[in-house]
Motif scaffolding. Structure first.
Motif, PDB file in Angstrom:
ATOM      1  N   THR A  92      45.922  47.283  51.533  1.00  0.00           N
ATOM      2  CA  THR A  92      46.061  47.102  50.078  1.00  0.00           C
ATOM      3  C   THR A  92      47.499  46.790  49.676  1.00  0.00           C
ATOM      4  O   THR A  92      47.731  46.385  48.532  1.00  0.00           O
ATOM      5  N   LEU A  93      48.456  46.952  50.585  1.00  0.00           N
ATOM      6  CA  LEU A  93      49.853  46.688  50.221  1.00  0.00           C
ATOM      7  C   LEU A  93      50.016  45.285  49.645  1.00  0.00           C
ATOM      8  O   LEU A  93      50.807  45.066  48.737  1.00  0.00           O
ATOM      9  N   PHE A  94      49.254  44.328  50.193  1.00  0.00           N
ATOM     10  CA  PHE A  94      49.343  42.952  49.680  1.00  0.00           C
ATOM     11  C   PHE A  94      48.031  42.512  49.034  1.00  0.00           C
ATOM     12  O   PHE A  94      47.794  41.326  48.851  1.00  0.00           O
ATOM     13  N   ASN A  95      47.201  43.473  48.689  1.00  0.00           N
ATOM     14  CA  ASN A  95      45.961  43.171  47.968  1.00  0.00           C
ATOM     15  C   ASN A  95      45.871  44.034  46.709  1.00  0.00           C
ATOM     16  O   ASN A  95      44.850  44.669  46.443  1.00  0.00           O
ATOM     17  N   ARG A  96      46.966  44.016  45.971  1.00  0.00           N
ATOM     18  CA  ARG A  96      47.024  44.718  44.692  1.00  0.00           C
ATOM     19  C   ARG A  96      47.356  43.709  43.607  1.00  0.00           C
ATOM     20  O   ARG A  96      47.737  42.589  43.892  1.00  0.00           O
ATOM     21  N   LYS A  97      47.201  44.147  42.377  1.00  0.00           N
ATOM     22  CA  LYS A  97      47.417  43.240  41.244  1.00  0.00           C
ATOM     23  C   LYS A  97      48.913  42.967  41.087  1.00  0.00           C
ATOM     24  O   LYS A  97      49.615  43.620  40.330  1.00  0.00           O
ATOM     25  N   LEU A  98      49.388  42.005  41.865  1.00  0.00           N
ATOM     26  CA  LEU A  98      50.788  41.580  41.856  1.00  0.00           C
ATOM     27  C   LEU A  98      50.806  40.059  41.812  1.00  0.00           C
ATOM     28  O   LEU A  98      49.789  39.406  42.052  1.00  0.00           O
ATOM     29  N   LYS A  99      51.973  39.494  41.543  1.00  0.00           N
ATOM     30  CA  LYS A  99      52.101  38.035  41.636  1.00  0.00           C
ATOM     31  C   LYS A  99      51.818  37.615  43.070  1.00  0.00           C
ATOM     32  O   LYS A  99      52.210  38.312  44.017  1.00  0.00           O
ATOM     33  N   ASN A 100      51.178  36.461  43.231  1.00  0.00           N
ATOM     34  CA  ASN A 100      50.866  35.972  44.570  1.00  0.00           C
ATOM     35  C   ASN A 100      52.106  35.863  45.448  1.00  0.00           C
ATOM     36  O   ASN A 100      52.061  36.120  46.654  1.00  0.00           O
ATOM     37  N   GLU A 101      53.213  35.483  44.838  1.00  0.00           N
ATOM     38  CA  GLU A 101      54.470  35.361  45.592  1.00  0.00           C
ATOM     39  C   GLU A 101      54.858  36.704  46.210  1.00  0.00           C
ATOM     40  O   GLU A 101      55.270  36.776  47.371  1.00  0.00           O
ATOM     41  N   ASN A 102      54.718  37.779  45.431  1.00  0.00           N
ATOM     42  CA  ASN A 102      55.039  39.111  45.950  1.00  0.00           C
ATOM     43  C   ASN A 102      54.067  39.513  47.052  1.00  0.00           C
ATOM     44  O   ASN A 102      54.465  40.110  48.058  1.00  0.00           O
ATOM     45  N   ARG A 103      52.805  39.187  46.868  1.00  0.00           N
ATOM     46  CA  ARG A 103      51.800  39.536  47.876  1.00  0.00           C
ATOM     47  C   ARG A 103      52.097  38.815  49.194  1.00  0.00           C
ATOM     48  O   ARG A 103      52.020  39.403  50.273  1.00  0.00           O
ATOM     49  N   THR A 104      52.455  37.543  49.088  1.00  0.00           N
ATOM     50  CA  THR A 104      52.791  36.772  50.289  1.00  0.00           C
ATOM     51  C   THR A 104      54.025  37.350  50.964  1.00  0.00           C
ATOM     52  O   THR A 104      54.065  37.495  52.198  1.00  0.00           O
ATOM     53  N   ASN A 105      55.044  37.705  50.181  1.00  0.00           N
ATOM     54  CA  ASN A 105      56.275  38.260  50.745  1.00  0.00           C
ATOM     55  C   ASN A 105      56.014  39.571  51.483  1.00  0.00           C
ATOM     56  O   ASN A 105      56.553  39.810  52.567  1.00  0.00           O
ATOM     57  N   ILE A 106      55.171  40.429  50.886  1.00  0.00           N
ATOM     58  CA  ILE A 106      54.851  41.702  51.527  1.00  0.00           C
ATOM     59  C   ILE A 106      54.130  41.447  52.845  1.00  0.00           C
ATOM     60  O   ILE A 106      54.479  42.011  53.886  1.00  0.00           O
ATOM     61  N   ALA A 107      53.112  40.585  52.811  1.00  0.00           N
ATOM     62  CA  ALA A 107      52.350  40.272  54.028  1.00  0.00           C
ATOM     63  C   ALA A 107      53.262  39.660  55.093  1.00  0.00           C
ATOM     64  O   ALA A 107      53.169  40.003  56.279  1.00  0.00           O
ATOM     65  N   LYS A 108      54.152  38.767  54.675  1.00  0.00           N
ATOM     66  CA  LYS A 108      55.057  38.092  55.619  1.00  0.00           C
ATOM     67  C   LYS A 108      55.998  39.093  56.283  1.00  0.00           C
ATOM     68  O   LYS A 108      56.130  39.117  57.510  1.00  0.00           O
ATOM     69  N   LYS A 109      56.643  39.923  55.471  1.00  0.00           N
ATOM     70  CA  LYS A 109      57.615  40.886  56.013  1.00  0.00           C
ATOM     71  C   LYS A 109      56.933  41.910  56.910  1.00  0.00           C
ATOM     72  O   LYS A 109      57.455  42.258  57.978  1.00  0.00           O
TER      73      LYS A 109
END
Length: 200
Positions: free
Chosen positions: A47-64
């Motif tokens: 869920t760290l990158f599957n929460r109601k956030l901007k897509n850019e933030n979700r991608t950054n979390i998943a990438k890092k």
């Protein structure tokens, strides 16, 4: 089996991103103090990158996070169709001050059982029975409701169905009955039967 290392990676990612998107992993301890979360379950990681956030933030979390864990595929840039969590309601377990002994262990058990069940091409009774037992063991823990089905969907979307509100509406429109309690929980056997019926 390397949960301390996993949690350390997650906190390091949060620090790298300046808390942007994952500054919520603070635990409340039995002595009344608060501090960084010291344990985590696999569903909460997803869920760290599957929460109601901007897509850019979700991608950054998943990438890092992917970089730290040795994932060698590109981070997702589109999240269309994925159920999302509200940022402050994305833990699958209670705070340490409210958590039962073994709660997080049981979440790992159901995750592992789900992966084994989804990879069982023969559909053996052993993998189904293991999954059902693990599912039922966590279904009434603090922090668990219909979110368990969403976590299972994240783990293996071709095998498990998410029972979030839009999916329930779709199922109802198809005439598929979901027999759950008020919190959206199903028994493990009923959930697996539903997944089997939809797969068929």
């Amino acid at each position: 089996t390397r949960r301390e290392e996993l949690v350390a990676h997650i906190h390091a990612v949060a620090e790298e991103l300046g808390g942007e998107g994952i500054g919520h992993l603070t635990d409340h301890f039995p002595d009344g103090t608060q501090g960084p979360m010291q344990d985590i379950c696999p569903f909460t990681v997803l869920t760290l990158f599957n929460r109601k956030l901007k897509n850019e933030n979700r991608t950054n979390i998943a990438k890092k996070l992917g970089e730290r864990l040795g994932v060698d595929v590109p981070a997702p840039t589109s999240f269309d169709g994925l159920p999302v969590f509200m940022p402050l309601k994305s833990l699958f377990f209670g705070f340490a001050s409210q958590r039962g002994e073994g709660d997080i262990d049981r979440l790992w058990d159901v995750f592992e059982a789900a992966l084994a069940e989804s990879e069982d091409d023969e559909g053996t009774l052993d993998s189904a029975a293991r999954f059902i037992a693990a599912y039922d063991a966590v279904s009434h823990q603090k922090g668990i409701n219909a979110n368990l089905s969403i976590g299972l969907y994240y783990a293996s979307p071709e095998r498990f169905v998410s029972l979030d509100s839009p999916m329930r509406s779709q199922l109802k429109a198809l005439g598929v009955e979901v027999v759950a309690d008020k919190s959206g929980r199903l028994k493990g056997r009923d959930y697996l039967d539903l997944c089997d019926a939809l797969e068929a």
